[in-house]
Design an enzyme around this catalytic site. Structure first.
Site, PDB file in Angstrom:
ATOM      1  N   THR A 109       0.803  -1.198  -0.012  1.00 48.34           N
ATOM      2  CA  THR A 109      -0.076  -0.118   0.055  1.00 48.34           C
ATOM      3  C   THR A 109       0.920   1.320  -0.095  1.00 48.34           C
ATOM      4  O   THR A 109       0.323   2.318   0.004  1.00 48.34           O
ATOM      5  CB  THR A 109      -0.624   0.077   1.202  1.00 48.34           C
ATOM      6  OG1 THR A 109      -0.147   0.100   2.356  1.00 48.34           O
ATOM      7  CG2 THR A 109      -1.971  -0.880   1.276  1.00 48.34           C
ATOM      8  N   GLY A 110       2.124   1.185   0.127  1.00 51.27           N
ATOM      9  CA  GLY A 110       3.056   2.436   0.356  1.00 51.27           C
ATOM     10  C   GLY A 110       3.435   2.626  -1.288  1.00 51.27           C
ATOM     11  O   GLY A 110       3.043   2.302  -2.170  1.00 51.27           O
ATOM     12  N   GLN A 111       3.886   3.846  -1.129  1.00 52.09           N
ATOM     13  CA  GLN A 111       4.587   4.434  -2.661  1.00 52.09           C
ATOM     14  C   GLN A 111       5.043   3.462  -3.418  1.00 52.09           C
ATOM     15  O   GLN A 111       4.811   3.214  -4.695  1.00 52.09           O
ATOM     16  CB  GLN A 111       5.322   5.783  -2.208  1.00 52.09           C
ATOM     17  CG  GLN A 111       6.159   6.065  -3.421  1.00 52.09           C
ATOM     18  CD  GLN A 111       7.285   7.029  -3.284  1.00 52.09           C
ATOM     19  OE1 GLN A 111       7.012   8.364  -3.684  1.00 52.09           O
ATOM     20  NE2 GLN A 111       8.274   6.898  -2.710  1.00 52.09           N
ATOM     21  N   ASP A 137       1.159  -9.630   8.670  1.00 50.22           N
ATOM     22  CA  ASP A 137       1.552  -8.476   9.721  1.00 50.22           C
ATOM     23  C   ASP A 137       3.069  -8.591   9.540  1.00 50.22           C
ATOM     24  O   ASP A 137       3.113  -9.849  10.158  1.00 50.22           O
ATOM     25  CB  ASP A 137       0.872  -8.192  10.728  1.00 50.22           C
ATOM     26  CG  ASP A 137       1.212  -6.834  11.251  1.00 50.22           C
ATOM     27  OD1 ASP A 137       0.311  -5.854  11.439  1.00 50.22           O
ATOM     28  OD2 ASP A 137       2.440  -6.551  11.647  1.00 50.22           O
ATOM     29  N   LEU A 152       9.542  -4.361   1.635  1.00 51.05           N
ATOM     30  CA  LEU A 152       9.334  -2.823   1.663  1.00 51.05           C
ATOM     31  C   LEU A 152       8.618  -2.399   2.656  1.00 51.05           C
ATOM     32  O   LEU A 152       8.654  -0.990   3.068  1.00 51.05           O
ATOM     33  CB  LEU A 152       8.592  -2.312   0.139  1.00 51.05           C
ATOM     34  CG  LEU A 152       8.903  -2.801  -1.038  1.00 51.05           C
ATOM     35  CD1 LEU A 152       8.279  -2.157  -2.177  1.00 51.05           C
ATOM     36  CD2 LEU A 152      10.573  -2.643  -1.222  1.00 51.05           C
ATOM     37  N   ALA A 153       7.961  -3.184   3.559  1.00 52.41           N
ATOM     38  CA  ALA A 153       7.022  -2.481   4.660  1.00 52.41           C
ATOM     39  C   ALA A 153       7.956  -1.814   5.776  1.00 52.41           C
ATOM     40  O   ALA A 153       8.986  -2.735   6.158  1.00 52.41           O
ATOM     41  CB  ALA A 153       6.367  -3.880   5.230  1.00 52.41           C
ATOM     42  N   ALA A 154       7.389  -1.138   6.435  1.00 49.86           N
ATOM     43  CA  ALA A 154       8.362  -0.412   7.362  1.00 49.86           C
ATOM     44  C   ALA A 154       7.256   0.716   8.123  1.00 49.86           C
ATOM     45  O   ALA A 154       6.678   1.316   7.167  1.00 49.86           O
ATOM     46  CB  ALA A 154       9.623   0.231   7.086  1.00 49.86           C
ATOM     47  N   THR A 205      18.071   2.070   3.606  1.00 42.61           N
ATOM     48  CA  THR A 205      18.135   3.488   3.506  1.00 42.61           C
ATOM     49  C   THR A 205      19.354   4.424   3.504  1.00 42.61           C
ATOM     50  O   THR A 205      20.226   4.073   4.544  1.00 42.61           O
ATOM     51  CB  THR A 205      17.032   4.114   4.357  1.00 42.61           C
ATOM     52  OG1 THR A 205      16.932   5.369   4.645  1.00 42.61           O
ATOM     53  CG2 THR A 205      17.267   3.581   5.687  1.00 42.61           C
ATOM     54  N   GLU A 212      19.402   6.945   5.338  1.00 40.80           N
ATOM     55  CA  GLU A 212      19.186   7.520   6.734  1.00 40.80           C
ATOM     56  C   GLU A 212      20.121   6.737   7.507  1.00 40.80           C
ATOM     57  O   GLU A 212      20.517   7.319   8.623  1.00 40.80           O
ATOM     58  CB  GLU A 212      17.811   7.290   7.288  1.00 40.80           C
ATOM     59  CG  GLU A 212      16.854   8.212   6.911  1.00 40.80           C
ATOM     60  CD  GLU A 212      17.142   9.734   7.847  1.00 40.80           C
ATOM     61  OE1 GLU A 212      17.402   9.598   8.836  1.00 40.80           O
ATOM     62  OE2 GLU A 212      17.189  10.579   7.079  1.00 40.80           O
ATOM     63  N   TYR A 261      14.255   5.431  13.483  1.00 42.87           N
ATOM     64  CA  TYR A 261      14.094   4.693  12.260  1.00 42.87           C
ATOM     65  C   TYR A 261      15.332   3.998  11.569  1.00 42.87           C
ATOM     66  O   TYR A 261      15.489   3.037  11.073  1.00 42.87           O
ATOM     67  CB  TYR A 261      13.445   5.787  11.179  1.00 42.87           C
ATOM     68  CG  TYR A 261      13.242   5.365   9.595  1.00 42.87           C
ATOM     69  CD1 TYR A 261      12.644   4.352   9.456  1.00 42.87           C
ATOM     70  CD2 TYR A 261      14.113   5.951   8.839  1.00 42.87           C
ATOM     71  CE1 TYR A 261      12.631   4.063   7.788  1.00 42.87           C
ATOM     72  CE2 TYR A 261      14.294   5.704   7.718  1.00 42.87           C
ATOM     73  CZ  TYR A 261      13.412   4.598   6.983  1.00 42.87           C
ATOM     74  OH  TYR A 261      13.338   4.170   5.771  1.00 42.87           O
ATOM     75  N   LYS A 303      16.596   0.542  10.823  1.00 48.73           N
ATOM     76  CA  LYS A 303      16.987   0.138   9.275  1.00 48.73           C
ATOM     77  C   LYS A 303      18.142  -0.436   9.256  1.00 48.73           C
ATOM     78  O   LYS A 303      18.862  -1.315   8.540  1.00 48.73           O
ATOM     79  CB  LYS A 303      16.804   1.237   8.409  1.00 48.73           C
ATOM     80  CG  LYS A 303      15.362   1.640   7.869  1.00 48.73           C
ATOM     81  CD  LYS A 303      14.957   0.439   6.870  1.00 48.73           C
ATOM     82  CE  LYS A 303      13.506   0.774   6.363  1.00 48.73           C
ATOM     83  NZ  LYS A 303      12.996  -0.259   5.671  1.00 48.73           N
ATOM     84  N   ARG A 316       3.454   9.681  -3.213  1.00 46.13           N
ATOM     85  CA  ARG A 316       4.239   9.989  -2.006  1.00 46.13           C
ATOM     86  C   ARG A 316       3.355  10.275  -1.099  1.00 46.13           C
ATOM     87  O   ARG A 316       2.389  11.045  -1.314  1.00 46.13           O
ATOM     88  CB  ARG A 316       5.304  11.003  -2.131  1.00 46.13           C
ATOM     89  CG  ARG A 316       6.425  11.116  -1.002  1.00 46.13           C
ATOM     90  CD  ARG A 316       7.266   9.932  -0.791  1.00 46.13           C
ATOM     91  NE  ARG A 316       8.266  10.281  -0.105  1.00 46.13           N
ATOM     92  CZ  ARG A 316       9.230   9.670   0.572  1.00 46.13           C
ATOM     93  NH1 ARG A 316       8.705   8.395   1.230  1.00 46.13           N
ATOM     94  NH2 ARG A 316      10.542   9.950   1.051  1.00 46.13           N
TER      95      ARG A 316
END
Ligand code: NAP
Ligand code: G4F
Length: 332
Positions: free
Chosen positions: A11-13, A57, A79-81, A126, A128, A154, A158, A189
Site C-alpha cells: 500500500t506504500g509508494q 503483518d 518494503l514494509a516499514a 536507506t 538514513e 528509524y 533500518k 508519495r
C-alpha cells in the site's frame, strides 16, 4: 512459467510502483496487507486488481509463514516499514518491532520455508543509515562502503534490518540483497513527507484552497529521485547471479529551500517566502543535515540510471497535485 513475487508494503509508494513494474514484466504479484480494515485496501483493489492481497503483518511471524505458503514466491521484496523519520522519534519501540524485527521475521520465515533455496530477497535499506555528520560528510557521495551513523530510531532500526539481511546471506547462503536507497518521491508519495507536502500545498495555494504552508527545517539537503526509477533498480538487484548491496541515488543534493523555489515557480510565484511559515512541531530532535549518494556501483554492475531529474520530479508532482486538487472540493 510466470515468476511469482511477494511484496510487503504493497500500500506504500514503492509498493505501488514495484507492483506495476512486476505486473508489466509478467509476474504474478502478491501483496501483503495488514489490519482488519485497512483503508488503502480498496485503492489497491481498484487501481491494481491484478495484485493478490494476503492478510498478514510483519510483526506476526505465523502470518508471514502463511503468506509464503500461499504465494510460493520466487522473489520477496520487503518494503514494509514505519518509514517516517520524524514519527519514529514518537514511537521508537513500534518502529523497532516493525522496521527492524519485522525484517528478521520475514527472513526467518523464508529460511524455514520449503522454497528457501529458491527465494530471492530484497531489503529496503536507506540513506538514513549514513547520518551526514561532520566527521562523516558525504564528500562526493556515500557509497556502499561508507560509514554508518544513523540519527533516528528509524535509521537505527533500518541498520539492524540491513545487517541481519547481510548476516542471513553470509550465514545461510541466501540470495538476499539490500538496496541502500536515497530519497525517492513522486505523485504516490505520502503527504507526510516534505516533497509531497510542498507539491500538494503549492497546488492548493494556486487554487485558492490554502494560504500558508507550515514546515520544519528548510536548510536540510537530500538526494531526491523519482520512485518509478528506483523500483527498477530493486528488480535488477534480484536478477543478478550473486546477491549484493547497492546504492541508488541521483548524485545530486538539494535543500528544502531549493524544492520550495522550484515548486512555487511551477505556479508562477518567484518569492515563496510569504507563503511559508516555520513551525517547531515539524522539527526533529536531531536532523540529518545532508544526504548525497554515489550510485556508481549500481550504474556499472546493474546498468541502472535514474531518468527523472530534480526539476522534472518537482514539476511532475506539482502538476499531479494541481489535477488532484482541481477535482476535489475540500478547503482549509
Ligand atoms: P511507505 O509509503 O511509508 O510504505 C510503508 C508500507 O509499510 C505501507 O504499505 C505500510 O502499510 C507497510 N507497513 C507498515 N507497518 C506494517 C506492518 N506492521 N506489517 C506490514 N506492513 C506494514 O514507504 P515507501 O516510501 O514506499 O518506502 C518503501 C520502503 O523503502 C520502506 O521500508 C522505507 O523505509 C524504505 N525507503 C524508502 C525511501 C524513500 O525515499 N521512499 C528511501 C529509502 C528507503 P499500511 O498501509 O498498512 O500502513
Ligand atoms: O521528506 P522527509 O520526511 O524525508 P526523510 O526524513 O529524508 O526520510 C525519507 O527518506 C529516507 C531516505 O533518506 C527514507 F529512508 C525514509 O523512509 C523517508 O522516506 O524529510 C526530508 C527533509 C528532512 O530534513 C526534514 O526535517 O525535510 C525536512 N522537513 C522540513 N519540513 C520536513 C518538513 N519533513 C517533513 N516530513 N515535514 C515537514 O514539514
Amino acid at each position: 512459467m510466470a515468476k511469482q513475487a511477494l511484496i510487503t508494503g504493497i500500500t506504500g509508494q514503492d509498493g505501488y510502483h514495484l507492483a506495476e513494474l512486476l505486473h508489466d514484466k509478467g509476474y504474478v504479484v502478491y501483496g501483503l496487507i495488514r489490519g482488519q480494515q485497512n483503508p488503502k485496501k480498496q485503492r489497491v483493489e481498484q487501481e491494481q486488481p491484478y495484485v493478490k492481497l494476503i492478510e498478514a503483518d510483519l510483526t506476526d511471524p505465523s502470518s508471514l509463514v502463511y503468506a509464503l505458503e500461499l504465494s510460493k514466491p520466487d522473489e520477496v521484496y520487503n518494503l514494509a516499514a514505519i518509514s517516517h523519520v520524524g514519527y519514529s522519534f514518537k514511537t521508537p519501540q513500534l518502529v523497532a518491532d516493525v522496521t527492524a524485527k519485522g525484517a528478521l521475521n520475514i527472513l526467518e520465515a523464508i529460511r524455514q520455508s520449503r522454497g528457501n533455496k529458491r527465494i530471492r530477497f530484497y531489503q529496503a535499506s536507506t540513506s538514513e543509515m549514513f547520518g551526514g555528520l561532520d566527521y562523516n560528510r558525504p564528500g562526493t557521495g556515500y557509497d556502499e562502503n561508507a560509514l554508518f551513523h544513523p540519527r533516528s530510531p528509524y535509521g537505527v532500526s533500518k541498520l539492524y534490518a540491513h545487517w541481519i539481511t547481510k548476516n542471513y546471506r553470509e550465514s545461510y547462503g541466501m540470495h538476499a540483497s539490500c538496496g541502500i536507497l536515497f530519497n525517492h518521491e513522486g505523485p504516490r508519495r505520502g503527504v507526510e513527507f516534505v516533497t509531497r507536502k510542498i507539491s500538494n500545498a503549492v497546488a492548493r495555494i494556486q487554487l485558492g484552497k490554502q494560504s500558508i504552508l507550515e514546515l520544519g527545517n528548510l536548510e536540510s539537503k537530500r538526494d531526491w529521485g523519482y520512485a518509478g526509477d528506483y523500483v527498477e533498480g530493486m528488480w535488477l538487484m534480484l536478477q543478478q547471479d550473486r546477491p549484493d548491496d547497492y546504492v541508488l541515488a541521483t548524485g545530486e543534493s538539494h535543500s528544502v529551500k531549493d524544492l520550495l523555489e522550484l515548486a512555487f515557480k511551477e505556479i508562477g510565484i518567484d518569492n515563496w517566502k510569504p507563503y511559508v511559515q516555520q513551525n517547531p512541531a515539524f522539527l526533529r530532535p536531531i536532523e540529518v543535515d545532508i544526504l548525497l549518494g554515489n550510485p556508481s556501483k549500481a550504474e556499472k554492475k546493474l546498468g541502472w540510471k535514474r531518468k527523472v531529474d530534480f526539476p522534472g520530479l518537482v514539476k511532475m508532482m506539482v502538476q499531479y497535485d494541481i489535477g488532484l486538487e482541481s477535482a476535489s472540493s475540500q478547503i482549509d
